[in-house]
Enzyme design. Sequence first.
Site, PDB file in Angstrom:
ATOM      1  N   TYR A  67       0.839  -1.207   0.000  1.00 36.24           N
ATOM      2  CA  TYR A  67       0.000   0.000   0.000  1.00 36.24           C
ATOM      3  C   TYR A  67       0.879   1.265   0.000  1.00 36.24           C
ATOM      4  CZ  TYR A  67      -3.782   3.125   1.597  1.00 36.24           C
ATOM      5  OH  TYR A  67      -4.709   4.145   1.716  1.00 36.24           O
TER       6      TYR A  67
ATOM      7  N   LYS B 236       1.105   4.195  -2.853  1.00 39.23           N
ATOM      8  CA  LYS B 236       0.748   5.584  -2.568  1.00 39.23           C
ATOM      9  C   LYS B 236       1.942   6.520  -2.738  1.00 39.23           C
ATOM     10  CE  LYS B 236      -3.612   4.899  -1.602  1.00 39.23           C
ATOM     11  NZ  LYS B 236      -4.653   5.445  -2.473  1.00 39.23           N
TER      12      LYS B 236
HETATM   13  P1  NAP Z   1     -13.296   2.259   0.926  1.00 40.00           P
HETATM   14  O1  NAP Z   1     -14.354   2.718   1.859  1.00 40.00           O
HETATM   15  O2  NAP Z   1     -12.770   0.884   1.042  1.00 40.00           O
HETATM   16  O3  NAP Z   1     -13.796   2.512  -0.575  1.00 40.00           O
HETATM   17  C1  NAP Z   1     -12.970   2.167  -1.655  1.00 40.00           C
HETATM   18  C2  NAP Z   1     -13.635   2.585  -2.943  1.00 40.00           C
HETATM   19  O4  NAP Z   1     -12.746   2.220  -4.011  1.00 40.00           O
HETATM   20  C3  NAP Z   1     -14.959   1.891  -3.195  1.00 40.00           C
HETATM   21  O5  NAP Z   1     -15.859   2.816  -3.762  1.00 40.00           O
HETATM   22  C4  NAP Z   1     -14.593   0.803  -4.200  1.00 40.00           C
HETATM   23  O6  NAP Z   1     -15.645   0.545  -5.111  1.00 40.00           O
HETATM   24  C5  NAP Z   1     -13.483   1.483  -4.985  1.00 40.00           C
HETATM   25  N1  NAP Z   1     -12.632   0.540  -5.681  1.00 40.00           N
HETATM   26  C6  NAP Z   1     -11.814  -0.423  -5.166  1.00 40.00           C
HETATM   27  N2  NAP Z   1     -11.216  -1.085  -6.155  1.00 40.00           N
HETATM   28  C7  NAP Z   1     -11.640  -0.536  -7.321  1.00 40.00           C
HETATM   29  C8  NAP Z   1     -11.365  -0.783  -8.697  1.00 40.00           C
HETATM   30  N3  NAP Z   1     -10.520  -1.754  -9.068  1.00 40.00           N
HETATM   31  N4  NAP Z   1     -11.991  -0.020  -9.618  1.00 40.00           N
HETATM   32  C9  NAP Z   1     -12.856   0.956  -9.252  1.00 40.00           C
HETATM   33  N5  NAP Z   1     -13.154   1.228  -7.985  1.00 40.00           N
HETATM   34  C10 NAP Z   1     -12.554   0.493  -7.031  1.00 40.00           C
HETATM   35  O7  NAP Z   1     -12.005   3.205   1.009  1.00 40.00           O
HETATM   36  P2  NAP Z   1     -11.827   4.707   1.566  1.00 40.00           P
HETATM   37  O8  NAP Z   1     -11.400   4.628   2.956  1.00 40.00           O
HETATM   38  O9  NAP Z   1     -12.995   5.539   1.176  1.00 40.00           O
HETATM   39  O10 NAP Z   1     -10.541   5.145   0.704  1.00 40.00           O
HETATM   40  C11 NAP Z   1     -10.634   5.898  -0.485  1.00 40.00           C
HETATM   41  C12 NAP Z   1      -9.229   6.271  -0.938  1.00 40.00           C
HETATM   42  O11 NAP Z   1      -8.574   7.000   0.109  1.00 40.00           O
HETATM   43  C13 NAP Z   1      -8.336   5.065  -1.226  1.00 40.00           C
HETATM   44  O12 NAP Z   1      -7.491   5.347  -2.312  1.00 40.00           O
HETATM   45  C14 NAP Z   1      -7.525   4.922   0.041  1.00 40.00           C
HETATM   46  O13 NAP Z   1      -6.312   4.284  -0.187  1.00 40.00           O
HETATM   47  C15 NAP Z   1      -7.354   6.381   0.424  1.00 40.00           C
HETATM   48  N6  NAP Z   1      -7.049   6.575   1.838  1.00 40.00           N
HETATM   49  C16 NAP Z   1      -7.936   6.210   2.808  1.00 40.00           C
HETATM   50  C17 NAP Z   1      -7.619   6.404   4.146  1.00 40.00           C
HETATM   51  C18 NAP Z   1      -8.557   6.056   5.255  1.00 40.00           C
HETATM   52  O14 NAP Z   1      -8.145   6.194   6.426  1.00 40.00           O
HETATM   53  N7  NAP Z   1      -9.776   5.648   5.007  1.00 40.00           N
HETATM   54  C19 NAP Z   1      -6.375   6.950   4.471  1.00 40.00           C
HETATM   55  C20 NAP Z   1      -5.493   7.301   3.472  1.00 40.00           C
HETATM   56  C21 NAP Z   1      -5.852   7.112   2.153  1.00 40.00           C
HETATM   57  P3  NAP Z   1     -16.456  -0.858  -5.163  1.00 40.00           P
HETATM   58  O15 NAP Z   1     -16.941  -1.127  -3.771  1.00 40.00           O
HETATM   59  O16 NAP Z   1     -17.533  -0.552  -6.131  1.00 40.00           O
HETATM   60  O17 NAP Z   1     -15.479  -1.881  -5.638  1.00 40.00           O
END
Ligand code: NAP
Length: 251
Positions: free
Chosen positions: A159, A163
């Site tokens: 990861y 990133k």
């Molecule tokens: P999440 O709740 O797990 O949601 C992930 C989203 O990505 C879902 O809408 C999922 O869609 C989509 N996705 C996954 N694989 C995909 C693919 N191959 N093609 C298209 N869509 C895909 O994650 P989140 O926490 O909202 O995170 C969103 C972003 O922020 C990510 O890039 C994550 O790495 C980053 N981030 C999050 C955090 C945190 O603390 N939450 C911290 C740092 C960075 P489906 O369900 O339709 O597959």
Amino acid sequence: MFDSKTLDGKIALVTGASRGIGRGIALALAGCGATVLVNYNGSKERAEQVVAEIANMGGQAEVIGCNVSDYAACEQMVKEVIEKYGKVDILVNNAGITRDNLIMRMSEQDYDDVLNTNLKGAFNTMKHLTRHFLKNKSGKIINISSVSGVMGNAGQANYSASKAGLIGLTKSIARELSSRGICVNAVAPGFIETEMTKAMPKSVLEGAKGSIPLGRIGAVDDIANTVLFLASDYANYITGQVVCVDGGMSI
Ligand code: NAP
């Protein structure tokens, strides 16, 4: 400063907008007048709910299914969007996954899956949209990185690499597109309350809280508001930057 007309006439594509941070970004952009293409991979119903929420608040949105790690599928998605809307003004590469493990136990598959979605996925959409951004001589690309990509994190080698790679991709493409006024930036969230963090052990999350100077886990809106700013004309002189929205974790 920001109102329902700020992004009037803009077309925004948000990947992974069926839930979590992507959903929040889609709602924020639509609330400021953009027409939002809500991308999903597996969660069609939830993406449709996001579109319904946007319609309920008087906004415009449409679902668009596509696995961003699939180069040809991204090409097809871009083709469909351009045929229908003629342009994309705002691209938010938000789709991301985790497959956490220590390097000793990490499988090759888990490494590849994370890199293919988080890093190659952003390459795929940018690659296919660049021609259209260049033609329009304007545009905003915002890549959702992570504090793990800035600082590294034990148990997240795949990861963190994806990133950190996304930051390199952002800076290079920012340089390539700058002469046409296209801004490319990254947002690096810290711990944000979504399903991704809910899947983490409580002890890890509590431990993380102790390392956040502002003393709390972030909210989806903390990220959505930053993306909104970077997507707007108020950020026209910002490119190639990484904005850490992490409560001070990376100080
Ligand atoms: P999440 O709740 O797990 O949601 C992930 C989203 O990505 C879902 O809408 C999922 O869609 C989509 N996705 C996954 N694989 C995909 C693919 N191959 N093609 C298209 N869509 C895909 O994650 P989140 O926490 O909202 O995170 C969103 C972003 O922020 C990510 O890039 C994550 O790495 C980053 N981030 C999050 C955090 C945190 O603390 N939450 C911290 C740092 C960075 P489906 O369900 O339709 O597959």
